[in-house]
Design an enzyme around this catalytic site. Sequence first.
Site, mmCIF file in Angstrom:
data_model
loop_
_atom_site.group_PDB
_atom_site.id
_atom_site.type_symbol
_atom_site.label_atom_id
_atom_site.label_comp_id
_atom_site.label_asym_id
_atom_site.label_seq_id
_atom_site.Cartn_x
_atom_site.Cartn_y
_atom_site.Cartn_z
ATOM 1 N N ARG A 164 0.830 -1.220 0.000
ATOM 2 C CA ARG A 164 0.000 0.000 0.000
ATOM 3 C C ARG A 164 0.865 1.271 0.000
ATOM 4 N NH1 ARG A 164 -3.276 -3.615 -0.370
ATOM 5 N NH2 ARG A 164 -5.410 -3.528 0.389
ATOM 6 N N SER A 236 -10.476 -0.535 3.993
ATOM 7 C CA SER A 236 -9.692 -0.752 5.219
ATOM 8 C C SER A 236 -9.239 0.585 5.791
ATOM 9 C CB SER A 236 -8.445 -1.571 4.911
ATOM 10 O OG SER A 236 -8.793 -2.810 4.366
ATOM 11 N N GLU A 332 -4.429 3.367 6.994
ATOM 12 C CA GLU A 332 -4.301 3.133 5.565
ATOM 13 C C GLU A 332 -4.940 4.325 4.846
ATOM 14 O OE1 GLU A 332 -5.120 1.696 1.839
ATOM 15 O OE2 GLU A 332 -6.445 0.391 2.993
HETATM 16 N N1 EPU Z 1 -10.511 -11.011 10.130
HETATM 17 C C1 EPU Z 1 -11.168 -11.150 11.325
HETATM 18 N N2 EPU Z 1 -12.128 -10.229 11.621
HETATM 19 C C2 EPU Z 1 -12.469 -9.234 10.782
HETATM 20 C C3 EPU Z 1 -11.782 -9.096 9.566
HETATM 21 C C4 EPU Z 1 -10.794 -10.005 9.252
HETATM 22 O O1 EPU Z 1 -10.920 -12.046 12.116
HETATM 23 O O2 EPU Z 1 -13.357 -8.447 11.128
HETATM 24 C C5 EPU Z 1 -9.510 -12.029 9.768
HETATM 25 C C6 EPU Z 1 -10.030 -12.923 8.624
HETATM 26 O O3 EPU Z 1 -10.777 -13.974 9.113
HETATM 27 C C7 EPU Z 1 -8.758 -13.365 7.969
HETATM 28 C C8 EPU Z 1 -7.844 -12.171 8.137
HETATM 29 O O4 EPU Z 1 -8.350 -11.404 9.222
HETATM 30 O O5 EPU Z 1 -8.200 -14.445 8.653
HETATM 31 C C9 EPU Z 1 -7.731 -11.317 6.879
HETATM 32 O O6 EPU Z 1 -9.008 -10.826 6.529
HETATM 33 P P1 EPU Z 1 -9.453 -10.481 5.026
HETATM 34 O O7 EPU Z 1 -9.137 -11.619 4.136
HETATM 35 O O8 EPU Z 1 -10.849 -9.999 5.075
HETATM 36 O O9 EPU Z 1 -8.479 -9.337 4.560
HETATM 37 P P2 EPU Z 1 -7.800 -8.107 5.321
HETATM 38 O O10 EPU Z 1 -6.378 -8.449 5.583
HETATM 39 O O11 EPU Z 1 -8.630 -7.706 6.494
HETATM 40 C C10 EPU Z 1 -6.912 -7.018 3.137
HETATM 41 C C11 EPU Z 1 -6.917 -5.661 2.505
HETATM 42 C C12 EPU Z 1 -8.252 -5.394 1.817
HETATM 43 C C13 EPU Z 1 -8.474 -6.477 0.769
HETATM 44 C C14 EPU Z 1 -8.471 -7.829 1.476
HETATM 45 C C15 EPU Z 1 -8.600 -8.966 0.510
HETATM 46 C C16 EPU Z 1 -5.422 -4.268 3.826
HETATM 47 C C17 EPU Z 1 -5.311 -3.165 4.819
HETATM 48 N N3 EPU Z 1 -6.658 -4.648 3.517
HETATM 49 O O12 EPU Z 1 -7.859 -6.996 4.195
HETATM 50 O O13 EPU Z 1 -8.141 -4.151 1.131
HETATM 51 O O14 EPU Z 1 -9.705 -6.283 0.096
HETATM 52 O O15 EPU Z 1 -7.204 -7.990 2.169
HETATM 53 O O16 EPU Z 1 -7.424 -9.119 -0.185
HETATM 54 O O17 EPU Z 1 -4.408 -4.756 3.341
HETATM 55 C C18 EPU Z 1 -8.504 -1.821 1.310
HETATM 56 O O18 EPU Z 1 -7.290 -1.676 1.162
HETATM 57 O O19 EPU Z 1 -9.262 -0.824 1.450
HETATM 58 C C19 EPU Z 1 -9.066 -3.142 1.352
HETATM 59 C C20 EPU Z 1 -10.362 -3.366 1.554
#
Ligand code: EPU
Length: 336
Positions: A164, A236, A332
Amino acid sequence: MRICRNTSLKPFNSFGLEYMANIMIHVRTEKEAKALFSGEIKWKRPLLILGGGSNLLFTGDFTGTILCPEFGRIRIEEQTKNDVIVSAGAGIKWDTLAEWCVARGFSGIENLSGIPGNTGAVPVQNIGAYGAEAGNSILKVRTISTPDGKVRVFDNEECKFGYRSSIFKTSEKGKYLVTRVYFRLKLKHDPELNYGSLKEEVKKLGNPTLRNVRSAVLNIRYSKLPDPGVIGNAGSFFKNPVVIKATAENLMKDYPGMPVYDDPSGNKKLAAGWLVEQCGWKGKRTGDAGVHEKQALVLVNHGTASGKDILKLSEKIRKSVMDKYGINLENEVEVI
Ligand code: EPU
């Protein structure tokens, strides 16, 4: 060029916040942008370049100049046996480009389907999702230097893409206006399905074609992430924190269920959404500022929250994650 005074920022920020901009300038051509930055036209600093308004949080009226790049057109620049080079003006909606490429069988950005914002913001932020990062497909970025109005082209390496992040967000912040982004895409689709539930979601639709990957990504996004057209948000709010291996290992001893990923730097990446949820924030709200009920990483405006309300909520969340896990969450979203 279109210059607007005392304009409401509400349609220009995905949190739907009601603030005003003193001056907003819409530029459509490089010639206009050059005129603006070579001193031909006078304008008031500070300058904010708006790339769709889907990754920022205004906390008050903006008293400088807001620039809206509206450079258009998607073009095929070059095609070889295996690759195609596609370029898009900074003002093209990102998902319009993602769909355009999928429709033509060009592969590389399909996992980034459905991300809000404009193409000009894509290299700045190095958007990423479902195992893909835009920086891996970007060939070069054409810009205009804001101190003097000169064209400068950055090749992939010069962009210094990171998680990012890019040179446009760090050492050269505010110094370049992105006008056009060039992508090197593949004519043969080699699907990247390793992230979370993507593989299963694609299977439900059939073979892992480009179209099915795009549809599966959109389905997952719609099921977890709130539509900014319905409920204000900027995706995010925090970055996933990158920590040294020892820190991750210590935490895993105490919290065996904690998700941990390898980071290309050799360090470990933690899931900020998990940390925020474990601190009890998921679905919580203070007035109209809230934490999304399905993704704790997303802060939402349920209607009439102010930017300051959302910022205050984010600070409380950050403090509780620090108190419980000793981990500092970085924003972010850009706070203005
Ligand atoms: N998780 C939780 N609780 C939550 C959310 C997530 O326990 O409320 C756990 C999930 O179960 C999983 C892990 O955290 O084990 C990762 O969650 P998720 O796959 O939803 O992705 P993320 O890491 O929370 C990132 C990006 C998103 C992108 C998703 C999918 C960042 C800051 N965010 O989120 O990007 O869509 O991966 O690739 O890197 C954005 O940048 O605005 C954004 C939405």
